[in-house]
Design an enzyme around this catalytic site. Structure first.
Site, short mmCIF file in Angstrom:
data_model
loop_
_atom_site.label_atom_id
_atom_site.label_comp_id
_atom_site.label_asym_id
_atom_site.label_seq_id
_atom_site.Cartn_x
_atom_site.Cartn_y
_atom_site.Cartn_z
N SER A 123 0.84 -1.20 0.00
CA SER A 123 0.00 0.00 0.00
C SER A 123 0.87 1.24 0.00
CB SER A 123 -0.86 -0.02 1.27
OG SER A 123 -1.50 1.21 1.46
N TYR A 147 -1.60 -0.87 10.84
CA TYR A 147 -1.92 -1.48 9.54
C TYR A 147 -0.78 -1.23 8.55
CZ TYR A 147 -3.56 -1.73 4.77
OH TYR A 147 -3.63 -2.00 3.43
N LYS A 151 2.28 -3.81 6.53
CA LYS A 151 2.67 -3.85 5.11
C LYS A 151 4.18 -3.60 4.98
CE LYS A 151 -1.41 -4.60 3.42
NZ LYS A 151 -1.71 -5.88 2.80
P1 NAD Z 1 -10.88 -6.95 1.44
O1 NAD Z 1 -11.00 -6.94 2.92
O2 NAD Z 1 -12.07 -6.66 0.62
O3 NAD Z 1 -10.29 -8.36 0.96
C1 NAD Z 1 -9.41 -9.13 1.76
C2 NAD Z 1 -9.91 -10.56 1.73
O4 NAD Z 1 -9.03 -11.36 2.52
C3 NAD Z 1 -11.31 -10.73 2.32
O5 NAD Z 1 -12.12 -11.48 1.43
C4 NAD Z 1 -11.07 -11.49 3.63
O6 NAD Z 1 -12.15 -12.34 3.95
C5 NAD Z 1 -9.80 -12.24 3.32
N1 NAD Z 1 -8.97 -12.58 4.49
C6 NAD Z 1 -8.56 -11.77 5.49
N2 NAD Z 1 -7.81 -12.46 6.36
C7 NAD Z 1 -7.72 -13.74 5.89
C8 NAD Z 1 -7.09 -14.92 6.35
N3 NAD Z 1 -6.38 -14.95 7.48
N4 NAD Z 1 -7.22 -16.05 5.61
C9 NAD Z 1 -7.95 -16.06 4.47
N5 NAD Z 1 -8.57 -14.97 3.99
C10 NAD Z 1 -8.46 -13.82 4.70
O7 NAD Z 1 -9.68 -5.95 1.07
P2 NAD Z 1 -9.27 -5.35 -0.34
O8 NAD Z 1 -9.68 -3.93 -0.37
O9 NAD Z 1 -9.68 -6.26 -1.41
O10 NAD Z 1 -7.69 -5.37 -0.18
C11 NAD Z 1 -6.92 -6.48 -0.60
C12 NAD Z 1 -5.47 -6.29 -0.16
O11 NAD Z 1 -4.98 -5.06 -0.69
C13 NAD Z 1 -5.31 -6.20 1.35
O12 NAD Z 1 -4.10 -6.86 1.70
C14 NAD Z 1 -5.20 -4.72 1.60
O13 NAD Z 1 -4.45 -4.43 2.77
C15 NAD Z 1 -4.48 -4.25 0.36
N6 NAD Z 1 -4.74 -2.84 0.03
C16 NAD Z 1 -6.04 -2.40 -0.06
C17 NAD Z 1 -6.29 -1.05 -0.36
C18 NAD Z 1 -7.70 -0.52 -0.41
O14 NAD Z 1 -7.87 0.70 -0.30
N7 NAD Z 1 -8.72 -1.34 -0.60
C19 NAD Z 1 -5.22 -0.19 -0.58
C20 NAD Z 1 -3.92 -0.69 -0.49
C21 NAD Z 1 -3.69 -2.01 -0.18
C1 WQD Z 2 -9.56 9.77 1.08
C2 WQD Z 2 -9.79 11.26 1.30
C3 WQD Z 2 -10.05 11.85 3.60
C4 WQD Z 2 -13.83 9.75 4.27
C5 WQD Z 2 -6.94 4.76 3.14
C6 WQD Z 2 -5.90 4.06 3.95
C7 WQD Z 2 -4.78 3.59 3.07
C8 WQD Z 2 -5.31 2.78 1.87
C9 WQD Z 2 -6.45 3.43 1.19
C10 WQD Z 2 -5.12 0.45 2.36
C11 WQD Z 2 -9.01 11.82 2.49
C12 WQD Z 2 -11.32 12.14 2.85
C13 WQD Z 2 -12.67 10.26 3.70
C14 WQD Z 2 -14.89 10.64 4.62
C15 WQD Z 2 -13.56 12.48 3.83
N1 WQD Z 2 -5.81 1.50 2.29
N2 WQD Z 2 -12.54 11.61 3.49
N3 WQD Z 2 -14.70 11.98 4.39
O1 WQD Z 2 -7.11 7.80 3.94
O2 WQD Z 2 -6.25 8.15 1.57
O3 WQD Z 2 -6.36 5.89 2.49
O4 WQD Z 2 -7.43 3.86 2.14
O5 WQD Z 2 -3.93 0.30 2.24
O6 WQD Z 2 -3.94 2.84 3.87
O7 WQD Z 2 -5.38 4.97 4.91
O8 WQD Z 2 -8.46 6.99 1.92
O9 WQD Z 2 -10.83 6.99 1.28
O10 WQD Z 2 -10.23 7.09 3.74
O11 WQD Z 2 -9.80 9.07 2.29
O12 WQD Z 2 -13.44 13.70 3.64
O13 WQD Z 2 -15.92 10.24 5.14
O14 WQD Z 2 -11.17 11.47 1.62
O15 WQD Z 2 -9.81 12.84 4.57
O16 WQD Z 2 -8.62 13.13 2.15
P1 WQD Z 2 -7.00 7.32 2.55
P2 WQD Z 2 -9.90 7.47 2.34
#
Ligand code: NAD
Ligand code: WQD
Length: 336
Positions: A123, A147, A151
C-alpha cells in the site's frame, strides 16, 4: 494454477476475473473474514470459467498445505489481510497476527512446496507523510499506523526471503486509492458497517443509506483545501496484477512498484464528479481534519510503465459511473 489468497475481497474478486479471462487456472483461499460467499458465483459468471474455492484461513498451516498438495501452484497472489486503519490502532495484535502471521505461514508453505513467485498487496500507506510528490518507490518509508506497519514489515520479509533464496521472486505492489467496480455492477466494494473510506461513503449517501458526507478538512494547502489522493479504478488495478504476474514469470528478478494513475484528485473534485456523472446531489459538510491524514498523496507511475508495461486507462468519471452501477444495483451489498 495460480493461488489467490483473499480472492473474494474487493480487489481480489476483480483481479480473479482479469486473471481467469486471461486464461489462468485459479484457486481462491478466503476465510470470509471480510467477504461473502455470494461473491464467488458472481466471479464465476463474470470470469466465464471455473474458479476453485477453498474456505480456509491462511494462518492454518495444515489447511494451506492440503491446498498446495492438491494441485501444483505456479504462483501466489496474496491479497488476504485486514485493512482498516482505525481498527488497527485499536487492535494492533490482531493486525500483526493476521497480516504478518498469515503471510509467514503462506511463505513457509510456499517454501515447502517449492513455489517461488508471489505478488503481494502492499500500500502507498508505507510511505507515511510524503516528503516530496509524486511518490517514487525510493521515497523513505514511514508508515504511521499498525496497519501500514504490517505492510512495511511484510515488504522487509519478502526482501529478506529473496536475498536468502535467489530463486524466489516477489512483485510488491503499492496500491494507491482503489475505487470503482466491475462495469457490470455485479461486484464491487461492500464494506461492513459505516464506511471509513471516501468512495463507499459517497455511494451510500447517494442511495440514502447515509445522510451526509463529512469532508475532513478544507484548509489543506491543496487546490481547494480538501485532501488530494490518487484514485485508481479497480479494473485497472486488476490488470496491474496480470502485468505483475507476467513480469514474475518472464523475468528473473523481483520488483517493488507503485500502482496508481499518477494524478491526484481532491475530495471536492471527486464528489463533484460523482454528482456530474450520476445526477445525484451529495449532501456534504466540512468537518475537522481526520487524525493521521496527509494533505496530498499521489504516485510516480513511471516504473510501472517501464517495467510492467502497464498504465491505467480509466479516469475519475469511469470510477464514479461503475461504483454507482454496483451500489445502485446492490444497495445492501452482497446477499448473506
Ligand atoms: P478486502 O477486505 O475486501 O479483501 C481481503 C480478503 O481477505 C477478504 O475477502 C477477507 O475475507 C480475506 N482474508 C482476510 N484475512 C484472511 C485470512 N487470514 N485467511 C484467508 N482470507 C483472509 O480488502 P481489499 O480492499 O480487497 O484489499 C486487498 C489487499 O490489498 C489487502 O491486503 C489490503 O491491505 C491491500 N490494500 C487495499 C487497499 C484498499 O484501499 N482497498 C489499498 C492498499 C492495499
Ligand atoms: C480519502 C480522502 C479523507 C472519508 C486509506 C488508507 C490507506 C489505503 C487506502 C489500504 C481523504 C477524505 C474520507 C470521509 C472524507 N488503504 N474523506 N470523508 O485515507 O487516503 O487511504 O485507504 O492500504 O492505507 O489509509 O483513503 O478513502 O479514507 O480518504 O473527507 O468520510 O477522503 O480525509 O482526504 P485514505 P480514504
Amino acid at each position: 494454477m495460480i493461488l489467490v489468497t483473499g480472492g473474494l475481497g474487493f480487489i481480489g474478486s476483480h483481479a480473479c476475473i482479469a486473471l481467469r479471462r486471461a486464461g489462468h487456472k485459479l484457486a481462491i483461499v478466503d476465510n470470509l473474514a471480510n467477504s461473502k460467499l455470494a461473491v464467488l458465483e458472481r466471479i464465476r459468471d463474470l470470469a466465464g470459467g471455473d474458479v476453485a474455492f477453498h474456505r480456509a484461513d491462511i494462518r492454518d498451516a495444515t489447511a494451506l498445505a492440503a491446498i498446495f498438495g492438491r494441485d501444483p501452484v505456479e504462483a501466489v497472489i496474496h491479497f488476504a489481510g485486514y485493512k482498516a486503519v482505525g481498527e488497527s490502532v485499536a487492535k494492533p495484535l490482531d493486525y500483526y497476527e493476521n497480516n504478518i502471521g498469515g503471510t509467514f505461514v503462506l511463505l513457509k508453505t510456499m517454501e515447502r512446496y517449492a513455489v517461488r513467485r508471489i505478488v503481494f498487496s502492499s500500500s502507498a500507506t508505507v510511505y507515511g507523510d510524503p516528503q516530496r510528490l509524486p511518490l517514487t518507490e525510493d521515497h523513505p518509508l514511514g508508515a504511521v499506523n499498525p496497519y501500514g506497519r504490517t505492510k512495511q514489515f511484510i515488504e522487509v520479509i519478502l526482501k529478506d526471503r529473496a536475498i536468502g533464496s535467489p530463486e524466489f521472486r516477489h512483485a510488491t505492489l503499492r496500491y494507491f486509492n482503489p475505487i470503482g467496480a466491475h462495469p457490470s455492477g455485479r461486484i464491487g466494494e461492500d464494506p461492513r458497517g459505516i464506511p471509513n473510506n471516501l468512495f463507499p461513503y459517497v455511494t451510500q449517501v447517494a442511495i440514502k443509506r447515509l445522510e451526509k458526507l463529512r469532508i475532513y478538512g478544507n484548509d489543506y494547502g491543496t487546490v481547494d483545501g480538501t485532501g488530494v489522493r490518487d484514485y485508481i479504478h479497480v479494473m485497472d488495478l486488476a490488470e496491474g496484477h496480470l502485468a505483475a504476474l507476467k513480469f514474475l514469470l518472464d523475468k528473473d528478478r523481483s520488483i517493488t512498484v507503485n500502482l496508481g494513475t499518477g494524478r491526484g484528485n481532491s475530495v471536492l473534485e471527486v464528489v463533484n464528479a460523482f454528482e456530474r456523472v450520476t445526477g445525484i446531489p451529495i449532501a456534504r459538510e466540512f468537518a475537522p481534519r481526520r487524525q493521521g491524514d496527509v494533505a496530498s498523496c499521489y504516485a510516480d507511475v513511471s516504473l510501472a510503465s517501464r517495467e510492467l508495461g502497464w498504465q491505467t486507462k480509466l479516469g475519475i468519471e469511469d470510477m464514479c459511473r461503475d461504483a454507482w452501477a454496483w451500489q445502485s444495483a446492490n444497495p445492501r451489498g452482497f446477499p448473506e
